[in-house]
Design a protein around this motif. Structure first.
Motif, PDB file in Angstrom:
ATOM      1  N   THR A   1      40.042  25.601  37.194  1.00  0.00           N
ATOM      2  CA  THR A   1      41.009  24.595  37.378  1.00  0.00           C
ATOM      3  C   THR A   1      41.456  23.885  36.210  1.00  0.00           C
ATOM      4  N   GLU A   2      40.739  24.130  35.119  1.00  0.00           N
ATOM      5  CA  GLU A   2      41.303  23.092  34.171  1.00  0.00           C
ATOM      6  C   GLU A   2      41.049  23.812  32.859  1.00  0.00           C
ATOM      7  N   PRO A   3      42.059  23.835  31.872  1.00  0.00           N
ATOM      8  CA  PRO A   3      41.960  24.674  30.527  1.00  0.00           C
ATOM      9  C   PRO A   3      40.876  24.063  29.896  1.00  0.00           C
ATOM     10  N   LEU A   4      40.151  24.959  28.988  1.00  0.00           N
ATOM     11  CA  LEU A   4      39.168  24.518  27.994  1.00  0.00           C
ATOM     12  C   LEU A   4      39.412  23.694  26.975  1.00  0.00           C
ATOM     13  N   THR A   5      39.024  22.492  26.722  1.00  0.00           N
ATOM     14  CA  THR A   5      39.690  21.587  25.815  1.00  0.00           C
ATOM     15  C   THR A   5      38.379  21.329  24.726  1.00  0.00           C
ATOM     16  N   GLY A   6      37.231  21.745  24.742  1.00  0.00           N
ATOM     17  CA  GLY A   6      36.110  21.725  23.645  1.00  0.00           C
ATOM     18  C   GLY A   6      35.743  22.822  22.898  1.00  0.00           C
ATOM     19  N   SER A   7      34.947  22.966  22.326  1.00  0.00           N
ATOM     20  CA  SER A   7      34.770  23.918  21.477  1.00  0.00           C
ATOM     21  C   SER A   7      33.513  25.088  22.094  1.00  0.00           C
ATOM     22  N   LEU A   8      33.338  26.224  21.833  1.00  0.00           N
ATOM     23  CA  LEU A   8      32.641  26.942  22.260  1.00  0.00           C
ATOM     24  C   LEU A   8      31.472  27.323  21.355  1.00  0.00           C
ATOM     25  N   TRP A   9      30.388  28.005  21.815  1.00  0.00           N
ATOM     26  CA  TRP A   9      29.222  28.330  20.858  1.00  0.00           C
ATOM     27  C   TRP A   9      28.546  29.663  21.367  1.00  0.00           C
ATOM     28  N   PRO A  10      27.811  30.494  20.451  1.00  0.00           N
ATOM     29  CA  PRO A  10      27.283  31.703  20.924  1.00  0.00           C
ATOM     30  C   PRO A  10      26.146  31.286  22.171  1.00  0.00           C
ATOM     31  N   GLY A  11      26.542  32.214  23.321  1.00  0.00           N
ATOM     32  CA  GLY A  11      25.850  31.772  24.319  1.00  0.00           C
ATOM     33  C   GLY A  11      26.875  31.565  25.415  1.00  0.00           C
ATOM     34  N   ALA A  12      27.933  30.716  25.131  1.00  0.00           N
ATOM     35  CA  ALA A  12      28.802  30.282  25.963  1.00  0.00           C
ATOM     36  C   ALA A  12      29.721  31.322  26.710  1.00  0.00           C
ATOM     37  N   THR A  13      30.299  31.234  27.574  1.00  0.00           N
ATOM     38  CA  THR A  13      31.141  32.076  28.466  1.00  0.00           C
ATOM     39  C   THR A  13      32.446  31.733  28.582  1.00  0.00           C
ATOM     40  N   LEU A  14      33.520  32.627  28.251  1.00  0.00           N
ATOM     41  CA  LEU A  14      34.906  32.433  28.447  1.00  0.00           C
ATOM     42  C   LEU A  14      35.217  32.773  29.738  1.00  0.00           C
ATOM     43  N   TYR A  15      35.979  31.841  30.294  1.00  0.00           N
ATOM     44  CA  TYR A  15      36.541  31.893  31.641  1.00  0.00           C
ATOM     45  C   TYR A  15      37.880  32.322  31.385  1.00  0.00           C
ATOM     46  N   ILE A  16      38.422  33.453  31.488  1.00  0.00           N
ATOM     47  CA  ILE A  16      39.771  33.891  31.207  1.00  0.00           C
ATOM     48  C   ILE A  16      40.533  33.919  32.519  1.00  0.00           C
ATOM     49  N   GLN A  17      41.812  33.401  32.387  1.00  0.00           N
ATOM     50  CA  GLN A  17      42.635  33.622  33.518  1.00  0.00           C
ATOM     51  C   GLN A  17      44.111  33.975  32.873  1.00  0.00           C
ATOM     52  N   LEU A  18      44.789  35.126  33.580  1.00  0.00           N
ATOM     53  CA  LEU A  18      45.796  35.518  33.215  1.00  0.00           C
ATOM     54  C   LEU A  18      46.960  35.428  34.160  1.00  0.00           C
ATOM     55  N   GLU A  19      47.965  34.917  33.917  1.00  0.00           N
ATOM     56  CA  GLU A  19      49.157  34.961  34.719  1.00  0.00           C
ATOM     57  C   GLU A  19      50.344  35.863  34.273  1.00  0.00           C
ATOM     58  N   GLY A  20      50.616  36.885  35.512  1.00  0.00           N
ATOM     59  CA  GLY A  20      51.581  37.732  34.793  1.00  0.00           C
ATOM     60  C   GLY A  20      52.090  38.379  36.148  1.00  0.00           C
ATOM     61  N   ASP A  21      52.815  39.501  35.987  1.00  0.00           N
ATOM     62  CA  ASP A  21      53.500  40.500  36.970  1.00  0.00           C
ATOM     63  C   ASP A  21      52.203  41.219  37.698  1.00  0.00           C
ATOM     64  N   ASP A  22      52.750  41.563  38.981  1.00  0.00           N
ATOM     65  CA  ASP A  22      51.651  42.377  39.692  1.00  0.00           C
ATOM     66  C   ASP A  22      52.408  43.662  39.694  1.00  0.00           C
ATOM     67  N   TRP A  23      51.771  44.548  39.038  1.00  0.00           N
ATOM     68  CA  TRP A  23      52.321  46.101  38.763  1.00  0.00           C
ATOM     69  C   TRP A  23      52.158  46.920  39.615  1.00  0.00           C
ATOM     70  N   ASN A  24      51.192  46.530  40.533  1.00  0.00           N
ATOM     71  CA  ASN A  24      51.145  47.445  41.651  1.00  0.00           C
ATOM     72  C   ASN A  24      50.702  46.632  43.142  1.00  0.00           C
ATOM     73  N   PRO A  25      51.705  46.326  43.818  1.00  0.00           N
ATOM     74  CA  PRO A  25      51.735  45.255  44.891  1.00  0.00           C
ATOM     75  C   PRO A  25      50.894  45.843  46.161  1.00  0.00           C
ATOM     76  N   SER A  26      50.529  46.874  46.129  1.00  0.00           N
ATOM     77  CA  SER A  26      49.822  47.626  47.275  1.00  0.00           C
ATOM     78  C   SER A  26      48.069  47.216  47.261  1.00  0.00           C
ATOM     79  N   TYR A  27      47.733  46.854  45.927  1.00  0.00           N
ATOM     80  CA  TYR A  27      46.211  46.833  45.730  1.00  0.00           C
ATOM     81  C   TYR A  27      46.003  45.579  45.028  1.00  0.00           C
ATOM     82  N   ILE A  28      44.627  45.100  44.785  1.00  0.00           N
ATOM     83  CA  ILE A  28      44.238  43.895  43.983  1.00  0.00           C
ATOM     84  C   ILE A  28      43.951  44.926  42.688  1.00  0.00           C
ATOM     85  N   ASP A  29      44.449  44.642  41.621  1.00  0.00           N
ATOM     86  CA  ASP A  29      44.684  45.442  40.545  1.00  0.00           C
ATOM     87  C   ASP A  29      43.833  44.842  39.373  1.00  0.00           C
TER      88      ASP A  29
END
Length: 219
Positions: free
Chosen positions: A12-40
């Motif tokens: 829901t919110e972009p990361l604003t703090g710092s990260l450290w070893p052991g932390a998780t990157l929650y990555i979100q990509l917004e782009g084109d749907d290159w195959n509209p018939s499937y969950i790609d």
């Protein structure tokens, strides 16, 4: 097309703090749907100062034709291409290259990371209770390994749930000594049947403390 590292698994919110070893990157990509018939799937390549070659992380589209892809990667204390892990140190940066169409690099995002006093305190707090690492590999089609840490000898349960909240399998239900442990899950339920592709959650309960993470099966 844009890539954002989010604050937590709610995306829901972009990361604003710092990260450290052991932390998780929650990555979100917004782009084109290159195959509209499937969950790609989509692919991001993450590189850092210690690891100029980078690792590949698969993101899964949130639904058919949404063009919104999500996935996770865990930061380690050191890099290891063979085990597909990304490492970093204080004040390093992560370079995330996103591929929506597998043949085209669509965007580049820089994520600054570091280790501060607050982060060290968080790590110490984690070590006192319990902590789940991201399973590896993830996504997976056969078996995956789950690593976890408990801060003291305590009765521990490690359970797998499906996206509906139903218990799929209990991997651990016994006293566990303090320290780091790992266990392999073969992708089967308590009846020995292979579970279907999809999103699953694994939950660690160590005494009064708990932690949980998400994983993806692709068969």
């Amino acid at each position: 097309t844009s890539v954002t590292v989010m604050d937590d698994s709610t995306y829901t919110e972009p990361l604003t703090g710092s990260l450290w070893p052991g932390a998780t990157l929650y990555i979100q990509l917004e782009g084109d749907d290159w195959n509209p018939s499937y969950i790609d799937p989509a692919l991001v390549i993450i590189t850092s100062g210690p690891d100029p070659y980078g690792i590949g992380v698969a993101l899964i589209e949130t639904g058919t034709s949404t063009g919104l892809y999500r996935g996770t990667a865990e930061i380690q204390a050191s890099s290891d291409d063979a085990n597909n892990q990304i490492g970093t140190g204080p004040l390093d940066t992560l370079l995330i290259r996103a591929f929506v169409d597998p043949a085209v690099c669509d965007t580049v995002t820089i994520v600054s990371i570091g280790v501060g006093d607050d982060d060290v305190a968080d790590l110490q707090k984690i070590e006192e209770v319990c902590y789940l690492h991201q399973n590896h590999p993830n996504p997976f089609g056969g078996a995956t390994r789950i690593t976890y840490r408990v801060g003291e000898a305590v009765h521990t349960r490690l359970e797998i749930y499906n996206i509906s909240g139903q218990l799929v399998r209990t991997l651990i239900d016994e006293p566990v000594s303090s320290g780091v442990h790992s266990i392999q899950w073969d992708g089967r339920n308590s009846n020995g049947d292979a579970v279907r592709s999809g999103i699953y959650f694994y939950r660690l309960q160590a005494g009064a403390s708990s932690d949980s993470r998400k994983m993806i099966i692709l068969r």
